[in-house]
Design an enzyme around this catalytic site. Structure first.
Site, PDB file in Angstrom:
ATOM      1  N   THR A  52     -35.880  -1.023   5.095  1.00  0.00           N
ATOM      2  CA  THR A  52     -36.919  -1.039   4.060  1.00  0.00           C
ATOM      3  C   THR A  52     -37.434   0.362   3.743  1.00  0.00           C
ATOM      4  O   THR A  52     -38.112   0.558   2.735  1.00  0.00           O
ATOM      5  CB  THR A  52     -38.107  -1.914   4.491  1.00  0.00           C
ATOM      6  OG1 THR A  52     -38.684  -1.376   5.689  1.00  0.00           O
ATOM      7  CG2 THR A  52     -37.654  -3.350   4.741  1.00  0.00           C
ATOM      8  N   GLY A  53     -37.126   1.323   4.599  1.00  0.00           N
ATOM      9  CA  GLY A  53     -37.500   2.708   4.334  1.00  0.00           C
ATOM     10  C   GLY A  53     -38.877   3.110   4.813  1.00  0.00           C
ATOM     11  O   GLY A  53     -39.242   4.288   4.721  1.00  0.00           O
ATOM     12  N   GLY A  54     -39.652   2.168   5.332  1.00  0.00           N
ATOM     13  CA  GLY A  54     -41.020   2.475   5.742  1.00  0.00           C
ATOM     14  C   GLY A  54     -41.101   3.491   6.867  1.00  0.00           C
ATOM     15  O   GLY A  54     -41.859   4.471   6.793  1.00  0.00           O
ATOM     16  N   THR A  55     -40.324   3.282   7.910  1.00  0.00           N
ATOM     17  CA  THR A  55     -40.376   4.162   9.082  1.00  0.00           C
ATOM     18  C   THR A  55     -39.920   5.572   8.746  1.00  0.00           C
ATOM     19  O   THR A  55     -40.572   6.560   9.109  1.00  0.00           O
ATOM     20  CB  THR A  55     -39.503   3.590  10.216  1.00  0.00           C
ATOM     21  OG1 THR A  55     -40.001   2.307  10.594  1.00  0.00           O
ATOM     22  CG2 THR A  55     -39.510   4.510  11.422  1.00  0.00           C
ATOM     23  N   ASN A 106     -20.748 -26.772  -2.587  1.00  0.00           N
ATOM     24  CA  ASN A 106     -21.770 -26.904  -1.545  1.00  0.00           C
ATOM     25  C   ASN A 106     -21.929 -25.643  -0.700  1.00  0.00           C
ATOM     26  O   ASN A 106     -22.649 -25.641   0.294  1.00  0.00           O
ATOM     27  CB  ASN A 106     -21.453 -28.087  -0.630  1.00  0.00           C
ATOM     28  CG  ASN A 106     -20.194 -27.866   0.192  1.00  0.00           C
ATOM     29  OD1 ASN A 106     -19.433 -26.940  -0.067  1.00  0.00           O
ATOM     30  ND2 ASN A 106     -19.983 -28.721   1.183  1.00  0.00           N
ATOM     31  N   GLY A 107     -21.241 -24.550  -1.087  1.00  0.00           N
ATOM     32  CA  GLY A 107     -21.384 -23.283  -0.382  1.00  0.00           C
ATOM     33  C   GLY A 107     -20.316 -22.993   0.647  1.00  0.00           C
ATOM     34  O   GLY A 107     -20.264 -21.883   1.191  1.00  0.00           O
ATOM     35  N   GLU A 108     -19.450 -23.965   0.949  1.00  0.00           N
ATOM     36  CA  GLU A 108     -18.365 -23.709   1.895  1.00  0.00           C
ATOM     37  C   GLU A 108     -17.385 -22.693   1.303  1.00  0.00           C
ATOM     38  O   GLU A 108     -17.201 -22.617   0.093  1.00  0.00           O
ATOM     39  CB  GLU A 108     -17.631 -25.007   2.229  1.00  0.00           C
ATOM     40  CG  GLU A 108     -18.461 -25.986   3.048  1.00  0.00           C
ATOM     41  CD  GLU A 108     -17.695 -27.258   3.375  1.00  0.00           C
ATOM     42  OE1 GLU A 108     -16.493 -27.336   3.032  1.00  0.00           O
ATOM     43  OE2 GLU A 108     -18.294 -28.178   3.960  1.00  0.00           O
ATOM     44  N   LYS A 144     -43.963   8.275  17.613  1.00  0.00           N
ATOM     45  CA  LYS A 144     -44.863   7.280  17.029  1.00  0.00           C
ATOM     46  C   LYS A 144     -45.823   6.746  18.090  1.00  0.00           C
ATOM     47  O   LYS A 144     -45.400   6.315  19.153  1.00  0.00           O
ATOM     48  CB  LYS A 144     -44.059   6.127  16.422  1.00  0.00           C
ATOM     49  CG  LYS A 144     -43.208   6.525  15.240  1.00  0.00           C
ATOM     50  CD  LYS A 144     -42.383   5.361  14.724  1.00  0.00           C
ATOM     51  CE  LYS A 144     -41.241   5.004  15.657  1.00  0.00           C
ATOM     52  NZ  LYS A 144     -40.301   4.041  15.051  1.00  0.00           N
TER      53      LYS A 144
END
EC number: 2.7.6.1
Length: 324
Positions: free
Chosen positions: A234-237, A45-47, A201
């Site tokens: 994410t690398g955008g900036t 169950n992920g525990e 910016k």
């Protein structure tokens, strides 16, 4: 005379979660110790279940776990491991967090928001941590969230010396990708003897979260620019900042960041960027897993190991960075 005297020496034990075992092994090797065998697995169950295979009673215990994806799982595992050490009668518990999860949620930007970075610190303290050792926290104020000692390590010497050794310093300009990183960029300038530039910016007031203009403050024309940041997600900036530098005549751009989070479209953005090299440390496994030719990963293990040794021997962690 009452009581019992002991003549035993202090004992260090080094533990690791499952998030980034490669870094744990490197740190242990630098220390000349082994990682304590640990049985850890997930139930259906992920525990999460954890049991140490050796006694930790009376030991100074150091537990390393970096908060990589899936971040909530590894944070929870670290809390469970801290609790297990506390209940195993550890003498002290130092939690090593190469990358501190939720660090960007360090204040309320709007009403009814949490301060999740503080919550993580509170959870670690409640679980039984006596001390936190972290690398390049997103903001300095996170050190004040934990009710106990926090040793803040810096990757700047490692990253700056790497860049300084491979480029012509007479052509180098250190660039802060935004106003919030100017203090760190200024320390890079001091170490490398280079001038500073800033990418400013400007946002479109009519479009939410939309950066429309990147202004460059400082001379970058014909210069080798090194963009310095604490993390790339994410690398955008950072890629947009690099594009602005090239648009203003930069000869080359190198990007450095301590933490390569590298989520979602980051791989494509880095691959397609005109940036010649991205330099990270291995606080997270993400950068090494991408296997892009333009990515260089430097090991933070020696820095962590030196700090651990100073803590264990009641030395000075600050002295490791005095020259900075």
């Amino acid at each position: 005379m009452t009581g019992i005297k002991t003549t035993g020496e202090k004992k260090m034990m080094f533990f690791s979660g499952r998030a980034h075992p490669e870094l744990a092994e490197e740190v242990a090797q630098q220390l000349g110790v082994g990682v304590v065998p640990t049985k850890a697995f997930d139930f259906a169950n992920g525990e999460i279940y954890v049991r140490y295979q050796e006694s930790a009673r009376g030991a100074d215990c150091f537990l390393i776990q970096s908060h990589t994806a899936p971040i909530n799982k590894w944070v929870m595992e670290q809390l469970i491991m801290i609790d297990a050490l506390k209940r195993a009668s550890a003498r002290s518990i130092t939690v090593i967090v190469p990358f501190y999860g939720y660090a960007r949620q360090d204040k309320k930007h709007r009403g009814r928001e949490p301060i999740s970075a503080r919550l993580i610190a509170d959870l670690m303290k409640t679980a039984g941590a006596d001390r936190i050792l972290a690398v390049d926290l997103h903001t300095d104020q996170i050190q004040g969230f934990f009710d106990g000692p926090v040793d803040h390590l810096f990757a700047l010497p490692l990253l700056a010396d790497y860049v300084g050794a491979k480029v012509d310093r007479s052509k180098l300009t250190v660039v802060s990708p935004d106003a919030g990183r100017v203090r760190v960029a200024d320390r890079w300038c001091d170490r490398l003897g280079a001038p500073l530039a800033i990418v400013h910016k400007r946002r479109d007031k009519d479009v939410a979260n939309q950066v429309t203009v990147h202004e460059v403050v400082g001379d970058v024309k014909g210069r080798i620019c090194v963009l310095v940041d604490d993390m790339i997600d994410t690398g955008g900036t950072i890629c947009a900042a690099a594009d602005a530098l090239f648009a203003h005549g930069a000869e080359d751009v190198i990007v450095t960041a301590t933490h390569g989070v590298l989520s979602g479209p980051a791989a494509d953005r880095l691959k397609n960027s005109k940036v010649s090299e991205f330099v990270f440390t291995n606080t997270l496994p993400s950068a090494s897993e991408l296997e892009l030719d333009k990515i260089t990963v430097l090991s933070i293990a020696p820095t962590i190991a030196r700090a651990v040794r100073e803590v264990f021997e009641d030395g000075s962690v600050t002295s490791l960075f005095d020259e900075q």
